[in-house]
Write an enzyme that holds these catalytic residues in place. Structure first.
Site, PDB file in Angstrom:
ATOM      1  N   ASP B  60      47.093  28.516  47.021  1.00  0.00           N
ATOM      2  CA  ASP B  60      45.944  29.015  46.255  1.00  0.00           C
ATOM      3  C   ASP B  60      46.180  28.752  44.773  1.00  0.00           C
ATOM      4  O   ASP B  60      47.293  28.886  44.277  1.00  0.00           O
ATOM      5  CB  ASP B  60      45.728  30.509  46.489  1.00  0.00           C
ATOM      6  CG  ASP B  60      44.437  30.978  45.834  1.00  0.00           C
ATOM      7  OD1 ASP B  60      43.367  30.744  46.418  1.00  0.00           O
ATOM      8  OD2 ASP B  60      44.509  31.544  44.725  1.00  0.00           O
ATOM      9  N   GLU B  62      44.756  29.554  40.776  1.00  0.00           N
ATOM     10  CA  GLU B  62      43.855  30.276  39.870  1.00  0.00           C
ATOM     11  C   GLU B  62      43.543  29.307  38.730  1.00  0.00           C
ATOM     12  O   GLU B  62      44.432  28.611  38.233  1.00  0.00           O
ATOM     13  CB  GLU B  62      44.530  31.532  39.321  1.00  0.00           C
ATOM     14  CG  GLU B  62      44.858  32.576  40.387  1.00  0.00           C
ATOM     15  CD  GLU B  62      43.631  33.166  41.065  1.00  0.00           C
ATOM     16  OE1 GLU B  62      42.635  33.456  40.369  1.00  0.00           O
ATOM     17  OE2 GLU B  62      43.664  33.331  42.307  1.00  0.00           O
ATOM     18  N   HIS B 210      43.467  38.110  43.778  1.00  0.00           N
ATOM     19  CA  HIS B 210      43.219  37.433  42.506  1.00  0.00           C
ATOM     20  C   HIS B 210      44.481  37.143  41.707  1.00  0.00           C
ATOM     21  O   HIS B 210      44.440  37.005  40.498  1.00  0.00           O
ATOM     22  CB  HIS B 210      42.198  38.180  41.646  1.00  0.00           C
ATOM     23  CG  HIS B 210      40.853  38.193  42.275  1.00  0.00           C
ATOM     24  ND1 HIS B 210      40.193  37.036  42.641  1.00  0.00           N
ATOM     25  CD2 HIS B 210      40.043  39.214  42.655  1.00  0.00           C
ATOM     26  CE1 HIS B 210      39.031  37.343  43.208  1.00  0.00           C
ATOM     27  NE2 HIS B 210      38.923  38.660  43.240  1.00  0.00           N
ATOM     28  N   ASP B 215      46.341  35.747  46.818  1.00  0.00           N
ATOM     29  CA  ASP B 215      45.276  35.079  47.567  1.00  0.00           C
ATOM     30  C   ASP B 215      45.850  34.087  48.573  1.00  0.00           C
ATOM     31  O   ASP B 215      45.296  33.901  49.660  1.00  0.00           O
ATOM     32  CB  ASP B 215      44.320  34.368  46.603  1.00  0.00           C
ATOM     33  CG  ASP B 215      43.399  35.372  45.906  1.00  0.00           C
ATOM     34  OD1 ASP B 215      43.495  36.567  46.223  1.00  0.00           O
ATOM     35  OD2 ASP B 215      42.592  34.949  45.050  1.00  0.00           O
TER      36      ASP B 215
END
Lengths: 645, 249
Positions: B60, B62, B210, B215
């Site tokens: 994942d 960000e 988050h 995540d």
């Protein structure tokens, strides 16, 4: 590696016993070895008889059931584990094939710790060793819905040498396989000769098809032949102990120990499917434990002077407590404790009688019986709660009545005092054999009970209940049977009394709405603590008692009463079963709380803080209270009808 | 979807054909060892073996926003899944310096403030490290094209070719396994395949939502469910999983 990057996972593991004892760095290292697994509902995670678990599982969400499959395809529910609890430890530590089956009850997410790391922790960390050898012990009793989780923390101060070893050893490993056998027609002398030559303490007496009929032990030879005067040429069949108690080789050593204590025997035959495989004696167990199990009861027999009674409190109580801790079903524990308490009471009476005789007060002027009342009367006094008792003796002719009453009152007063010395405190407002009202002849007792039912006389209503749980301890049960008959007869003519007795219930109605961290009492108050006795056991026991009185049942124990009530169709089998489970569950929980408090050096009480319970425990407690409330509703309906009629 | 192949085998066959062509094109060149390693990513996949027996890396990212063309990566998080289990000890987690300001809007989401990334390395360096972590494992991501886009930008810039690993998309798995067939690609209930929705559906507790790592863990736990679901339908092979969850081309 440094700190684990997901602090909340670490926080979760940190709260799991015994991981809470790990230091910060060690915890990080342990978490880094873990894996997260998902098991869908219904999946068999560990199969009984299959390979041992490869990981220790810590449940993050969901729950599993631990069961023991039976030969006939059924299963015995051993435990239910929920969030923050573990499974897989037993087969992992034993390394043999898995004994229990573990199945996901709901979708389960679990953290798995590989076997190698787990074993390393158990070897290195005493808290892990204690916790898991202990949970091993509690796992090994296939007890229905065993809430033994309660015992997880109560194991400090174990100094009796009876530890994981005992819990882990199987009967099959400790038994003597070189069994000496003979036929029932063998002469006793011949059997004794064989025993001496083979240097064994017992010979198993087998029938033609090799089935064990009985056992002849050193004790039998001493008690029945040497002291009892049986003919040494008589066939063994006439002298042997019968039947021989049999235990399965896969049973655990401590189960053998409980069995021996329960039946007060020193030997058990080990067999499987009718085949005799060996014999296990208390000597074999002593090898593991350093203490002979039957010794608990024998120590009691060895007491010769009232002064030694204090020792009971100091020396035997820890042993008894330890046995309770090893535990089993509630029934088992209660039986064990009452057996012990009854023998203690008998012993005290015996010693006091001797003492009175030696002081020139003479022998008992009439036959008598000690009446255990309340929890002791119900055989439910697992803990040293306060004493409640009475004394009943045969009617005496008028000229000897006064002297007789004095003699029995002295006996009563001394016995009560000694029971107190042995650890049973005096109740603030209890009935005691030292009080003239509860130390009477047959007619006096009959009158007292009639007065009670007619609601005149000394005893006021709220205390009346436990009085009806009378049971004769030691000696003949004739007195108790006589009084029971009278009570039943009087109650038949006075249904109003039962209705009023039933109405005592709502005062102690069980709290139902406890959710999450607090308890909402039905009266609307917020309570942080829950009293297991006041809110749980008392209403249940009382409700069952009222129904039992109504039916004129002779049984006094709650579980026996329930069984009889179900047989008569007063309550359905399912409902009786539910009540039984609720009773057992709360009883076990209470015993555990008590032991925990004792271990921590606190004053024991029956209070639990719901917030400190696991979700599964809370759920079961809640279910139990719901059942108790149902019982109260049933009683209310029953007696409302009666009043209208 | 029109361009999605009905056969997982064909999909892998084409990927392998492209991979062979690429190797042919690059033969004899002096490649970066990391690039060379990545060229072998498809060699050991066994289509008819259970998916569970393969190794996966769940990724994942960000970012500073949702527009791949102008936004940058601020953190990379990944877990490895082996034997169907998420290994807590094999974690990739690093912040990246996007080389530009982080928009306030995205700070609100992932709580990474400029101070935290000051010391961080640029995304391409982090990605090359991640490539080492990934090895030949199958890459899994929630809405994989987004993550793969960022990775490929680095791959192409550094090595001249895109990421060779097989890629699975949990959004695709959700669409094919949970939603009703949608031949026209309308995706009215696309929301049902969001990470939050799936986490709720499967009662997966997301420890640190988050964050890239939180995540990634949520995605890994959801992926675990899909794997189990396929197995329970007797479709546990890698072939089936590629067919249903291969990243849309």
């Amino acid at each position: 590696m440094g700190d684990f990057p997901l602090p909340r996972i670490k926080d979760f593991i940190r709260r799991v016993t015994p991981f809470d004892t790990l230091g910060e760095d060690e915890l990080s290292a342990v978490v880094a070895r873990m894996e997260i697994a998902y098991f869908p509902r219904g999946e068999v995670i560990i199969r009984a008889g299959g390979p041992p678990a490869t990981d220790l599982a810590i449940i993050q969400s969901g729950s599993v059931k631990v069961t023991l499959p039976e030969m006939d395809g059924g299963e015995i529910l051993v435990d239910i584990r929920g969030e923050g609890e573990t499974f897989g430890a037993v087969s992992l530590l034993q390394g043999s094939q898995a004994l229990f089956e573990v199945t996901a009850r709901e979708d389960v997410i679990a953290f798995l710790l590989p076997a190698a790391k787990f074993r390393e922790l158990v070897d290195r960390n005493p808290a892990f060793k204690r916790h898991f050898s202990f949970s091993l012990a509690r796992n090994l009793q296939a007890v229905q819905r065993n809430p033994a989780t309660w015992f997880a923390t109560g194991h400090q101060g174990e100094s009796l040498g009876l530890d994981a070893q005992l819990a882990r050893s199987l009967v099959g490993e400790l038994m003597t396989t070189q069994v000496l056998t003979c036929t029932p027609d063998t002469p006793v002398r011949e059997a004794a000769r064989q025993m001496t030559r083979r240097r064994v303490g017992s010979v198993v007496v087998c029938g033609a098809e090799g089935r064990a009929l009985g056992i002849l032990t050193d004790t039998d030879l001493r008690a029945r032949v040497l002291a009892g005067g049986a003919d040494p040429e008589a066939p063994v069949g006439e002298v042997m102990s019968r039947p021989v108690r049999t235990i399965h080789p896969k049973a655990f050593a401590f189960e053998a120990m409980l069995e021996m204590i329960r039946h007060r025997v020193h030997h058990l035959a080990v067999g499987e499917g009718g085949r005799l495989l060996g014999v296990i004696s208390d000597h074999d167990l002593r090898v593991v434990t350093g203490a002979a199990p039957v010794g608990l009861v024998r120590d009691l027999d060895k007491i010769h002077s009232p002064d030694e009674l204090e020792l009971v409190h100091q020396r035997l109580d820890p042993v008894l407590e330890m046995l309770l801790r090893l535990g089993g079903s509630a029934q088992y524990m209660l039986d064990l404790a009452s057996e012990f308490n009854d023998r203690l009471t008998t012993k005290i009476l015996e010693l006091t009688e001797l003492e009175m005789e030696s002081q020139g007060l003479g022998r008992a002027p009439a036959t008598y019986a000690w009446l255990a009342l309340g929890s002791a009367g119900r055989r439910e006094q697992a803990l040293r709660t306060c004493q409640m008792n009475g004394l009943v003796y045969d009617d005496l002719p008028p000229e000897r009545r006064e002297a007789g009453a004095r003699w029995f009152l002295t006996l009563g007063a001394r016995a009560v005092e000694r029971l107190a010395l042995a650890g049973f405190p005096l109740c603030a407002e209890g009935q005691l054999a030292s009080q003239p009202a509860w130390c009477q002849d047959r007619s006096g007792w009959a009158r007292a009970l009639e007065d009670l039912i007619a609601e005149r006389g000394v005893c006021v209503m709220p205390q009346a209940g436990p009085l009806f749980d009378f049971r004769a301890v030691g000696g003949s049960d004739g007195f108790a049977a006589f009084l029971r008959q009278r009570v039943t007869k009087v109650l038949e003519t006075n249904r109003q009394f039962l209705a009023r007795l039933a109405r005592l219930l709502p005062y102690s109605r069980a709290p139902l709405g406890f959710l999450r961290d607090y308890v909402v009492d039905k009266s609307g108050e917020y309570q942080a603590r829950l009293d297991l006795k006041q809110s749980g056991l008392t209403p249940l026991v009382h409700g069952v008692r009222v129904l039992a009185l109504e039916q004129g049942l002779a049984a006094t124990s709650t579980l026996e009463r329930l069984e009889a009530l179900a047989r008569r169709g007063v309550v359905s089998d399912t409902f009786a079963g539910d009540l039984r489970e609720a009773f057992s569950f709360i009883t076990l929980m209470r015993i555990a709380r008590h032991l925990e408090a004792r271990a921590a050096g606190l004053e024991p009480d029956a209070q639990v803080v719901p917030a400190s319970l696991s979700p599964v425990q809370r759920k079961m407690l809640k279910d139990s209270f719901a059942i108790i409330n149902e019982l109260q509703d049933l009683l209310a309906r029953r007696h409302q009808d009666q009043q209208v009629a | 979807m029109a361009e999605s192949f009905q056969n997982g085998g064909l999909r892998l066959y084409l990927a392998r054909a492209r991979n062979r062509w690429l190797r042919f094109r690059l033969r004899g060149r002096d490649l970066d060892p990391r690039a060379l390693a990545n060229l072998g990513a498809l060699d050991n996949l066994r289509l008819d073996e259970p998916a569970r027996t393969h190794r996966f890396v769940v990724l994942d990212l960000e970012t500073t926003g949702l527009d791949p063309n102008k936004d940058r990566v601020v953190s990379v998080g990944a877990f490895r899944v082996v034997g169907g289990r998420v290994r807590l000890g094999e974690v990739f987690s690093e912040l990246c310096n996007p080389g530009r300001d982080i928009p306030v809007e995205s700070i609100k989401v992932h709580a990474i403030v400029p101070d935290m990334i000051h010391q961080a390395r640029p995304a391409w360096e982090v990605f090359l490290d991640f490539l080492g972590f990934l090895g030949h494992d199958i890459l899994v991501a929630h809405y994989a094209p987004f993550d793969v886009y960022f990775m490929n930008r680095v791959m192409k810039g550094q090595f001249g070719f895109p990421l060779q690993n097989l890629v699975l998309d949990t959004v695709e798995l959700c669409r094919t396994l949970l939603l009703k067939p949608d031949p026209y690609g309308v995706y009215l209930d696309f929301k049902k395949c969001g990470l939050d929705a799936l986490a709720e559906l499967f009662a997966v507790e997301v420890p640190e939502r988050h964050t890239a790592l939180g995540d990634a863990l949520a995605t890994a736990l959801i992926f675990q469910r899909f794997m189990q679901k396929l197995e329970s339908q007797g479709r546990g092979s890698l072939r089936e999983m590629i067919k249903l969850g291969g990243m849309a081309a």
